[in-house]
Design a protein around this motif. Structure first.
Motif, PDB file in Angstrom:
ATOM      1  N   LEU A 149       0.708  -1.139  -0.099  1.00 24.24           N
ATOM      2  CA  LEU A 149      -0.004  -0.063   0.023  1.00 24.24           C
ATOM      3  C   LEU A 149       0.710   1.192   0.035  1.00 24.24           C
ATOM      4  N   PHE A 150       2.098   1.240   0.809  1.00 25.84           N
ATOM      5  CA  PHE A 150       3.020   2.423   0.790  1.00 25.84           C
ATOM      6  C   PHE A 150       4.564   2.001   0.306  1.00 25.84           C
ATOM      7  N   PRO A 151       4.557   1.673  -1.033  1.00 29.44           N
ATOM      8  CA  PRO A 151       5.875   1.287  -1.535  1.00 29.44           C
ATOM      9  C   PRO A 151       6.835   2.042  -1.109  1.00 29.44           C
ATOM     10  N   ASP A 152       6.757   3.080  -1.019  1.00 27.76           N
ATOM     11  CA  ASP A 152       7.927   4.282  -0.928  1.00 27.76           C
ATOM     12  C   ASP A 152       8.024   4.919   0.616  1.00 27.76           C
ATOM     13  N   MET A 153       7.483   4.248   1.601  1.00 27.84           N
ATOM     14  CA  MET A 153       7.511   4.599   3.011  1.00 27.84           C
ATOM     15  C   MET A 153       8.931   4.215   3.395  1.00 27.84           C
ATOM     16  N   TYR A 154       9.543   5.109   3.745  1.00 28.71           N
ATOM     17  CA  TYR A 154      11.112   4.854   4.408  1.00 28.71           C
ATOM     18  C   TYR A 154      11.146   3.757   5.517  1.00 28.71           C
ATOM     19  N   ILE A 155      10.302   4.156   6.454  1.00 23.22           N
ATOM     20  CA  ILE A 155      10.332   3.257   7.665  1.00 23.22           C
ATOM     21  C   ILE A 155       9.931   1.710   7.636  1.00 23.22           C
ATOM     22  N   LEU A 156       8.887   1.699   6.336  1.00 21.25           N
ATOM     23  CA  LEU A 156       8.861   0.241   5.933  1.00 21.25           C
ATOM     24  C   LEU A 156       9.722  -0.483   5.357  1.00 21.25           C
ATOM     25  N   ARG A 157      10.261   0.225   4.591  1.00 18.35           N
ATOM     26  CA  ARG A 157      11.406  -0.448   3.825  1.00 18.35           C
ATOM     27  C   ARG A 157      12.773  -0.573   4.880  1.00 18.35           C
ATOM     28  N   LEU A 158      12.848   0.506   5.400  1.00 22.83           N
ATOM     29  CA  LEU A 158      14.087  -0.025   6.604  1.00 22.83           C
ATOM     30  C   LEU A 158      13.626  -1.066   7.547  1.00 22.83           C
ATOM     31  N   LEU A 171      19.602   3.965   2.096  1.00 24.74           N
ATOM     32  CA  LEU A 171      20.618   4.573   2.064  1.00 24.74           C
ATOM     33  C   LEU A 171      20.673   5.680   0.818  1.00 24.74           C
ATOM     34  N   ALA A 172      19.869   5.268  -0.197  1.00 25.36           N
ATOM     35  CA  ALA A 172      19.916   6.075  -1.285  1.00 25.36           C
ATOM     36  C   ALA A 172      18.898   7.213  -0.592  1.00 25.36           C
ATOM     37  N   GLN A 173      18.010   6.808  -0.072  1.00 22.60           N
ATOM     38  CA  GLN A 173      16.936   8.007   0.241  1.00 22.60           C
ATOM     39  C   GLN A 173      17.598   8.886   1.330  1.00 22.60           C
ATOM     40  N   ARG A 174      18.352   8.196   2.351  1.00 21.90           N
ATOM     41  CA  ARG A 174      18.911   9.109   3.595  1.00 21.90           C
ATOM     42  C   ARG A 174      20.344   8.411   3.522  1.00 21.90           C
ATOM     43  N   PRO A 175      21.351   9.019   2.981  1.00 23.97           N
ATOM     44  CA  PRO A 175      22.804   8.520   2.894  1.00 23.97           C
ATOM     45  C   PRO A 175      23.237   8.226   4.358  1.00 23.97           C
ATOM     46  N   GLY A 176      22.932   9.276   5.379  1.00 24.44           N
ATOM     47  CA  GLY A 176      23.533   9.277   6.674  1.00 24.44           C
ATOM     48  C   GLY A 176      22.753   8.575   7.666  1.00 24.44           C
ATOM     49  N   SER A 177      21.887   7.887   7.345  1.00 24.91           N
ATOM     50  CA  SER A 177      21.129   6.847   8.373  1.00 24.91           C
ATOM     51  C   SER A 177      21.975   5.864   9.064  1.00 24.91           C
ATOM     52  N   PRO A 178      22.263   6.002  10.307  1.00 21.73           N
ATOM     53  CA  PRO A 178      23.080   5.166  11.064  1.00 21.73           C
ATOM     54  C   PRO A 178      22.583   3.773  11.315  1.00 21.73           C
ATOM     55  N   ILE A 179      21.127   3.593  11.148  1.00 19.76           N
ATOM     56  CA  ILE A 179      20.625   2.180  11.483  1.00 19.76           C
ATOM     57  C   ILE A 179      20.703   1.588  10.130  1.00 19.76           C
ATOM     58  N   ALA A 180      20.523   1.947   9.166  1.00 28.77           N
ATOM     59  CA  ALA A 180      20.457   1.379   7.566  1.00 28.77           C
ATOM     60  C   ALA A 180      22.054   1.098   7.464  1.00 28.77           C
ATOM     61  N   PHE A 181      22.668   1.906   7.812  1.00 31.27           N
ATOM     62  CA  PHE A 181      24.373   1.726   7.742  1.00 31.27           C
ATOM     63  C   PHE A 181      24.826   0.542   8.528  1.00 31.27           C
ATOM     64  N   ASP A 182      24.373   0.575   9.964  1.00 32.28           N
ATOM     65  CA  ASP A 182      24.914  -0.281  10.841  1.00 32.28           C
ATOM     66  C   ASP A 182      24.516  -1.842  10.212  1.00 32.28           C
ATOM     67  N   ALA A 183      23.279  -1.922   9.740  1.00 28.64           N
ATOM     68  CA  ALA A 183      22.774  -3.042   9.425  1.00 28.64           C
ATOM     69  C   ALA A 183      23.436  -3.868   7.844  1.00 28.64           C
ATOM     70  N   LEU A 184      23.651  -2.739   7.046  1.00 32.82           N
ATOM     71  CA  LEU A 184      24.316  -3.053   5.792  1.00 32.82           C
ATOM     72  C   LEU A 184      25.797  -3.532   6.111  1.00 32.82           C
TER      73      LEU A 184
END
Length: 220
Positions: free
Chosen positions: A31-40, A63-76
């Motif tokens: 329903l919300f394919p581009d919602m950041y929190i759902l993709r994260l 990370l393409a949407q929010r390049p400085g995201s610590p949570i996404a960076f840590d996980a990847l």
């Protein structure tokens, strides 16, 4: 309601039920394919399920949407280390540090990448010092510092870092293993035997099924 679904999925993630969390996030994304929190959230759940290729895809999008995201960076970065993709870890960490020079995680993951590449120990220790100065309570940095010092046969210096690591994270198996080896190298056979026994117990515990919540969809 995406807010409700995010909250519900977070509960499942926190209660060791990543499969259910991934299902909820995937359902909401229809329903919300581009919602950041759902993709994260989906990326984090897939990481816990060790579905690394799919998790990488979601986290790269984040990370393409929010390049400085610590949570996404840590996980990847964690995924890349698990897959021994040290070049990718190094590049990701370098880019993260350019945006977040004050964040301890960037220094740690850069050090871990260079450790995997067998770079000089002195360079790795400098990065770990930067990480620990920013977060003295980060167990992984202490554990890696102990490992590097142990590789240099500097057992007496390795032991305090490894003791700190297991104090902060009693379930950190690798830290107990390095501590056992460091104690043995330092001549403390009794302490080494105790740590090797702890390693065995922790590995046995890892094989036990974790308690998990059940997720049942309601009628539609």
């Amino acid at each position: 309601n995406p807010v409700y679904q995010v909250h519900l999925a977070q509960i499942f993630l926190a209660r060791n039920t990543p499969k259910a969390a991934a299902e909820i996030f995937s359902e909401a994304l229809t329903l919300f394919p581009d919602m950041y929190i759902l993709r994260l959230g989906k990326g984090l759940a897939l990481k816990e399920l060790q579905q690394y290729e799919q998790a990488e895809r979601e986290l790269l999008w984040c990370l393409a949407q929010r390049p400085g995201s610590p949570i996404a960076f840590d996980a990847l970065a964690t995924i890349y280390l698990h897959l021994s993709k040290f070049n990718e870890t190094e590049q990701l960490s370098t880019e993260f540090l350019q945006r977040n020079p004050g964040d301890y995680r960037g220094y740690y993951f850069l050090a871990a990448a260079r450790d995997g590449q067998m770079e000089p120990a002195e360079d790795i220790r400098k990065l770990l010092t930067e990480s620990m100065q920013r977060n003295p309570a980060f167990a992984a940095a202490h554990a890696l510092m102990g490992k590097v010092l142990l590789r240099e046969k500097r057992a007496d210096e390795a032991v305090p870092h490894l003791r700190k690591a297991v104090e902060l994270r009693p379930d950190l198996v690798q830290a107990h293993l390095y501590l056992a080896r460091a104690l043995r190298l330092a001549g403390d056979e009794t302490g080494a035997a105790r740590e090797f026994e702890l390693v065995r117990r922790l590995k046995d515990k890892e094989q036990e099924p974790r308690p998990a919540l059940l997720y049942h969809r309601g009628s539609r």
